[in-house]
Motif scaffolding. Structure first.
Motif, PDB file in Angstrom:
ATOM      1  N   GLY A 191     -48.021   7.491  -1.564  1.00  0.00           N
ATOM      2  CA  GLY A 191     -49.269   7.510  -0.804  1.00  0.00           C
ATOM      3  C   GLY A 191     -49.900   6.138  -0.898  1.00  0.00           C
ATOM      4  N   ASN A 192     -51.138   6.087  -1.362  1.00  0.00           N
ATOM      5  CA  ASN A 192     -51.843   4.816  -1.543  1.00  0.00           C
ATOM      6  C   ASN A 192     -51.703   4.255  -2.947  1.00  0.00           C
ATOM      7  N   LEU A 193     -50.998   4.964  -3.811  1.00  0.00           N
ATOM      8  CA  LEU A 193     -50.863   4.555  -5.208  1.00  0.00           C
ATOM      9  C   LEU A 193     -49.613   3.701  -5.395  1.00  0.00           C
ATOM     10  N   VAL A 194     -49.696   2.741  -6.311  1.00  0.00           N
ATOM     11  CA  VAL A 194     -48.570   1.860  -6.611  1.00  0.00           C
ATOM     12  C   VAL A 194     -48.201   2.044  -8.083  1.00  0.00           C
ATOM     13  N   PHE A 195     -46.892   2.223  -8.311  1.00  0.00           N
ATOM     14  CA  PHE A 195     -46.382   2.404  -9.666  1.00  0.00           C
ATOM     15  C   PHE A 195     -45.228   1.450  -9.915  1.00  0.00           C
ATOM     16  N   TYR A 196     -44.965   1.200 -11.198  1.00  0.00           N
ATOM     17  CA  TYR A 196     -43.920   0.271 -11.606  1.00  0.00           C
ATOM     18  C   TYR A 196     -43.061   0.922 -12.677  1.00  0.00           C
ATOM     19  N   ASP A 197     -41.786   0.549 -12.680  1.00  0.00           N
ATOM     20  CA  ASP A 197     -40.882   0.897 -13.764  1.00  0.00           C
ATOM     21  C   ASP A 197     -40.865  -0.327 -14.680  1.00  0.00           C
ATOM     22  N   ALA A 198     -41.392  -0.182 -15.882  1.00  0.00           N
ATOM     23  CA  ALA A 198     -41.569  -1.329 -16.778  1.00  0.00           C
ATOM     24  C   ALA A 198     -40.257  -2.041 -17.067  1.00  0.00           C
ATOM     25  N   SER A 199     -39.171  -1.308 -17.265  1.00  0.00           N
ATOM     26  CA  SER A 199     -37.903  -1.975 -17.571  1.00  0.00           C
ATOM     27  C   SER A 199     -37.378  -2.752 -16.371  1.00  0.00           C
ATOM     28  N   GLU A 200     -37.556  -2.248 -15.158  1.00  0.00           N
ATOM     29  CA  GLU A 200     -37.138  -2.977 -13.957  1.00  0.00           C
ATOM     30  C   GLU A 200     -37.937  -4.264 -13.796  1.00  0.00           C
ATOM     31  N   VAL A 201     -39.236  -4.178 -14.004  1.00  0.00           N
ATOM     32  CA  VAL A 201     -40.090  -5.363 -13.860  1.00  0.00           C
ATOM     33  C   VAL A 201     -39.758  -6.381 -14.946  1.00  0.00           C
ATOM     34  N   ARG A 202     -39.547  -5.925 -16.172  1.00  0.00           N
ATOM     35  CA  ARG A 202     -39.192  -6.829 -17.272  1.00  0.00           C
ATOM     36  C   ARG A 202     -37.902  -7.577 -16.937  1.00  0.00           C
ATOM     37  N   ASP A 203     -36.886  -6.860 -16.472  1.00  0.00           N
ATOM     38  CA  ASP A 203     -35.623  -7.494 -16.099  1.00  0.00           C
ATOM     39  C   ASP A 203     -35.818  -8.506 -14.968  1.00  0.00           C
ATOM     40  N   THR A 204     -36.620  -8.138 -13.986  1.00  0.00           N
ATOM     41  CA  THR A 204     -36.881  -9.036 -12.858  1.00  0.00           C
ATOM     42  C   THR A 204     -37.595 -10.302 -13.315  1.00  0.00           C
ATOM     43  N   LEU A 205     -38.573 -10.159 -14.191  1.00  0.00           N
ATOM     44  CA  LEU A 205     -39.291 -11.331 -14.694  1.00  0.00           C
ATOM     45  C   LEU A 205     -38.368 -12.251 -15.479  1.00  0.00           C
ATOM     46  N   HIS A 206     -37.440 -11.666 -16.248  1.00  0.00           N
ATOM     47  CA  HIS A 206     -36.473 -12.501 -16.964  1.00  0.00           C
ATOM     48  C   HIS A 206     -35.602 -13.284 -15.992  1.00  0.00           C
ATOM     49  N   ARG A 207     -35.165 -12.645 -14.937  1.00  0.00           N
ATOM     50  CA  ARG A 207     -34.339 -13.342 -13.933  1.00  0.00           C
ATOM     51  C   ARG A 207     -35.139 -14.438 -13.229  1.00  0.00           C
ATOM     52  N   LEU A 208     -36.404 -14.171 -12.913  1.00  0.00           N
ATOM     53  CA  LEU A 208     -37.240 -15.173 -12.247  1.00  0.00           C
ATOM     54  C   LEU A 208     -37.505 -16.383 -13.164  1.00  0.00           C
ATOM     55  N   GLN A 209     -37.599 -16.119 -14.441  1.00  0.00           N
ATOM     56  CA  GLN A 209     -37.927 -17.176 -15.398  1.00  0.00           C
ATOM     57  C   GLN A 209     -36.755 -18.132 -15.606  1.00  0.00           C
ATOM     58  N   ARG A 210     -35.554 -17.634 -15.499  1.00  0.00           N
ATOM     59  CA  ARG A 210     -34.375 -18.485 -15.704  1.00  0.00           C
ATOM     60  C   ARG A 210     -34.217 -19.445 -14.532  1.00  0.00           C
ATOM     61  N   LYS A 211     -33.931 -20.676 -14.862  1.00  0.00           N
ATOM     62  CA  LYS A 211     -33.745 -21.686 -13.835  1.00  0.00           C
ATOM     63  C   LYS A 211     -32.249 -21.952 -13.687  1.00  0.00           C
ATOM     64  N   PRO A 212     -31.793 -22.090 -12.446  1.00  0.00           N
ATOM     65  CA  PRO A 212     -30.370 -22.391 -12.259  1.00  0.00           C
ATOM     66  C   PRO A 212     -30.011 -23.756 -12.842  1.00  0.00           C
ATOM     67  N   THR A 213     -28.805 -23.836 -13.393  1.00  0.00           N
ATOM     68  CA  THR A 213     -28.368 -25.097 -14.006  1.00  0.00           C
ATOM     69  C   THR A 213     -27.458 -25.862 -13.085  1.00  0.00           C
TER      70      THR A 213
END
Length: 67
Positions: free
Chosen positions: A45-67
């Motif tokens: 509906g109008n509510l937004v929810f997150y799966d903490a483990s999915e977001v944590r994994d995504t943030l780790h991937r975003l933080q890594r810089k390609p070499t």
């Protein structure tokens, strides 16, 4: 039966779950990542929810810089 780690959380719950209180970013920062499509989320509906483990994994991937 779902485990606690499998639960969806709201934005505040997500920040409390994945960040230490002394280094927790703002709700505005989280909403910007969501608006930019950088983190996964679920709308009910109008509510937004997150799966903490999915977001944590995504943030780790975003933080890594390609070499």
């Amino acid at each position: 039966m779902a485990h606690d780690k499998d639960k969806l959380v709201d934005a505040r719950g997500l920040l409390e779950t994945i960040f230490h209180p002394n280094s927790r970013p703002s709700l505005r920062w989280l909403r910007q990542l969501q608006a930019d499509g950088k983190i996964p989320y679920y709308k009910v509906g109008n509510l937004v929810f997150y799966d903490a483990s999915e977001v944590r994994d995504t943030l780790h991937r975003l933080q890594r810089k390609p070499t």
